[in-house]
Motif scaffolding. Sequence first.
Motif, short mmCIF file in Angstrom:
data_model
loop_
_atom_site.label_atom_id
_atom_site.label_comp_id
_atom_site.label_asym_id
_atom_site.label_seq_id
_atom_site.Cartn_x
_atom_site.Cartn_y
_atom_site.Cartn_z
N ARG A 178 17.40 -32.29 150.21
CA ARG A 178 18.45 -32.34 151.23
C ARG A 178 18.19 -31.29 152.30
NH1 ARG A 178 25.06 -31.86 150.46
NH2 ARG A 178 25.57 -32.37 152.61
N PHE A 179 18.34 -31.70 153.57
CA PHE A 179 18.11 -30.80 154.69
C PHE A 179 19.37 -30.01 155.02
CE2 PHE A 179 14.89 -34.13 155.69
CZ PHE A 179 13.77 -33.32 155.51
N ALA A 180 19.17 -28.75 155.42
CA ALA A 180 20.26 -27.89 155.89
C ALA A 180 20.28 -27.92 157.41
CB ALA A 180 20.06 -26.47 155.37
N GLU A 181 21.26 -27.23 158.02
CA GLU A 181 21.38 -27.21 159.47
C GLU A 181 20.16 -26.58 160.13
OE1 GLU A 181 24.94 -25.58 160.97
OE2 GLU A 181 26.26 -27.03 160.01
N ASP A 182 19.52 -25.60 159.46
CA ASP A 182 18.33 -24.96 160.03
C ASP A 182 17.06 -25.74 159.74
OD1 ASP A 182 17.97 -24.55 157.34
OD2 ASP A 182 17.86 -22.36 157.45
N GLN A 212 7.94 -33.73 164.65
CA GLN A 212 7.53 -35.11 164.93
C GLN A 212 7.45 -35.93 163.65
OE1 GLN A 212 5.62 -32.52 164.79
NE2 GLN A 212 3.44 -32.93 164.67
N ALA A 213 7.20 -35.27 162.50
CA ALA A 213 7.22 -36.00 161.24
C ALA A 213 8.65 -36.41 160.89
CB ALA A 213 6.63 -35.14 160.13
N ARG A 214 9.62 -35.54 161.16
CA ARG A 214 11.02 -35.89 160.91
C ARG A 214 11.43 -37.09 161.77
NH1 ARG A 214 13.87 -31.27 158.60
NH2 ARG A 214 12.38 -29.56 158.37
N ALA A 215 10.95 -37.10 163.03
CA ALA A 215 11.28 -38.23 163.91
C ALA A 215 10.71 -39.53 163.35
CB ALA A 215 10.75 -37.97 165.31
N LEU A 216 9.48 -39.47 162.81
CA LEU A 216 8.88 -40.68 162.24
C LEU A 216 9.62 -41.13 160.98
CD1 LEU A 216 5.04 -40.05 162.65
CD2 LEU A 216 6.51 -41.55 163.98
N TYR A 217 10.17 -40.18 160.22
CA TYR A 217 10.90 -40.54 159.00
C TYR A 217 12.15 -41.37 159.32
CZ TYR A 217 8.24 -37.72 155.65
OH TYR A 217 7.26 -37.23 154.83
N THR A 218 12.73 -41.18 160.51
CA THR A 218 13.91 -41.98 160.85
C THR A 218 13.53 -43.39 161.28
OG1 THR A 218 13.90 -41.22 163.15
CG2 THR A 218 15.14 -39.91 161.56
N VAL A 275 10.54 -41.24 150.83
CA VAL A 275 11.48 -42.27 151.24
C VAL A 275 12.66 -41.57 151.91
CG1 VAL A 275 12.76 -44.32 150.56
CG2 VAL A 275 10.78 -43.59 149.21
N SER A 276 12.97 -41.98 153.14
CA SER A 276 14.02 -41.30 153.91
C SER A 276 15.41 -41.62 153.37
CB SER A 276 13.94 -41.72 155.38
OG SER A 276 12.65 -41.48 155.91
N ILE A 277 16.27 -40.62 153.40
CA ILE A 277 17.70 -40.79 153.14
C ILE A 277 18.40 -40.53 154.46
CG2 ILE A 277 19.69 -40.01 151.80
CD1 ILE A 277 17.76 -38.98 149.68
N TRP A 284 19.12 -37.22 156.60
CA TRP A 284 19.94 -36.40 155.70
C TRP A 284 19.06 -35.71 154.67
CZ3 TRP A 284 20.88 -36.14 150.48
CH2 TRP A 284 22.06 -35.54 150.05
N GLY A 285 18.02 -36.40 154.20
CA GLY A 285 17.14 -35.85 153.18
C GLY A 285 16.01 -36.82 152.88
#
Length: 851
Positions: A178-182, A212-218, A275-277, A284-285
Amino acid sequence: MSETPDQNLRSENAHVDLTDCDREPIHILGRVQDYGCLIAMSLDWMVTHVSHNCSTVLGLNPDALIGTRIVDILPEETIHHLRSRMQVLSLQQGAARVFSYPVFGDDRHFDVFMHNGARNIVFEFEPRTVKSRHMDDADNVQALIARVQRHDTLDAMAKEAARGLKVLSGFDRVMVYRFAEDESGTVIAETLEPGMEPYLGLRYPASDIPKQARALYTRNVLRIIADVDGPTHAIHPEFDPHGDPLDLSMAVTRAVSPIHLDYLRNMGVAASMSVSILRNGKLWGLFSCHHRAPRHVDYERRSTIELFAQLFNYELAQLEMHKELADVDRARDLHDRLMAQLSDGQDLFKVFDAFTDEIAAVIPFDGAAILSNGRYKATGAAPTHDEFRELSRFLNTAPPAEIYATDHLVSRYPQAAGLSQPVAGLLALPVSRTPRDYLVLFRSELAQSVTWAGNPEKPAEKSVGNARLTPRKSFAAWQEIVRDHSAPWKDSERRAADALRVTLLEVVLKLADESNAARKRAQDHQEVLIAELNHRVRNILNLIRGLVSQGQDDATTIDAYRSVLDARIHALARAHDQLTDAEWDWTSLGSMIDVEVKAFLSAKADRVRVTGRSLDLTPNAFTTLALVIHELVTNSAKYGSLSGASGSVTIDIDQRDDGAAVLQWREQDGPPVKKPTRKGFGTTIIERSIPFELTGEADLRYPETGLEADFVLPAKHVRRAKPAGAPKAQILRQATGDARLSGNALILEDNMIIALDATDMLVSLGASHVHTASNVADAMAILERNEIGFALIDVNLGDEFSYPVVEKCLRDGLHVVLATGYGSGGDLVARFPRVAILKKPYTIQHLKSVL
């Protein structure tokens, strides 16, 4: 973790920081993994790029493919099938999928992944065997999600989901991250094979997953690395004629950054899957899966895993929705208690201590202060008046009409280190417009011990004799004491603060109004009421986003369904804005009912029947009755006749001899009804809005068979509606030049999704009714029973061709358009020279052009 360009390491003493990875273009690495190959085409299906392993995967010479037509490479039947799948892709975001398909018409089967890029259509092929098909995957997913549903806490749900994903994937370790605000992440659940080192509870720095990896996960929710030491294969040519590499953002076989591979090797991982949540379209995680040996999961099973993750996203949304509903109740109770204290006109400063005690029961704090009209009062750990004046200048730089919260004030406002009281965090509520006044809640420092997976200050080092970053090699627990932070402000506390902000805005403005002239007081009070009403309705819409998500629809994927649902809710919000602004004209009562019913009920809209006269309402009556209908529709959908599978509602509209309008609401065939024991805000709107605002009448009754409601609107608010215009001719051209239809139409198409999309196109072009058929016999029967004026016909229906239907339509003088996925359609032109041919995939613009 991703590879950092060499030029970032020119200096031997350069600071080693993996945030440089945020600049790496990981979507254009130019290589694919070994388990599949890639062919990219231009929009007219000419091959533009291929991976070198097409020879081993498909048996095709990659050098000979560039610049050729894909129709000359693959069998005609395969091209037809893939074109049809691309037609379905036009209805949804993401990609189209084909499982275990004989691409070359022989015993070789492939999973095929198709998606649209900016300039290319990309096909990826993974070899499959028929024996590996997963016929019971849907049942397994249903059973595993049912186990998740048994739990009512996030930790328990996450742990059960990790177990379920391990069963589906076969990986040695599955973590829920799970990702935090930071943007750091914490492992909140884990299941693993015996003997493996646990990572449960460890936190990973944000640099482990670049932006950019987070962007691809969405966008691409599942990512598999089958073998960290496996070969990769270059894409040829490297650049297109514009000098740009092929965009692999959505490619499932996209190769992996070398630094990320080193990162996995340092963890002892030979294969991984993420696998993206997602929550409200945001990351989210993650489900993070590790294996100690190379492991490839075929595409059909990966699609099943995506479905499992999407259903988990839904369960997560349900859990958070229930928390939000409870937060709304607490905020409403706080509002009521505060208004009870302040409704008699008492000065806010005189009741400040009791006022803050009520707030503390919902939002814990160590100190509080209020600044209003130059006056200041504080309690507990709070700054002095002079310190607060300086702090308010910082708060003035935040966006207006929003709360501002931070649990690390000194990082945003360095002067906080010198305050007379040890303040580490604050929650600021602006309670006026200009100049800004504030109620601010303060929290003191809360020293925290954070356990990291390795030292977050040393995410990477330079390899000896190599100008490339190497990720940290140790993931052992590393503890850090975090200073100058307060307890974080929870989402529930922020929502309560936002509701409190509106309450205080109302109170402050009310006190200011009492010192103004009567006309000025009335004007300001109206503005407060509009702001309050707007705020509450938007909160209701956000709650509906969660409540309506329990319904069913015909979308092909959960993401598509959510997209449709979001669009409906945004349409409802826009309709609300138009209602609050409509102050200048008569408006149709029937159109208002139609908008409310369709926005909330979607497929159930046909279960609401409106009978009687067509009437127009004054703007005041329109906005009042819109809220009443809104409450009736939503209550019926949640608790009344529309909550079941067969219930219905009848709305009868009449006009008495004295000009007054009578509206009767009747619910039938729903669950048994009983009078509610508690009268909520919605019931108050239904019962009191029309009598209070329009001097009309309202009567609610609760017989067991269904709710009954009668309303009377005085004649001054009602008039007869003007008649609608006459229908148009069969096929005509408007002044704009766009083709239009009217009358009945026929669609003959064996793919249900394409048929539904084509139906929407014909309806939007003016067809009054569209009949659909999937075979020749049904189409012939429709032509015999109905008067059809236009036919859109697919040539190949799988087991048969549609030629008999085309010939009958031409004999009967119908307008016909043929849709096909085959080549240029030369044979069709020869057989039906006067018939327009539409190539798949097609859009409404293509259909307009042939009309």
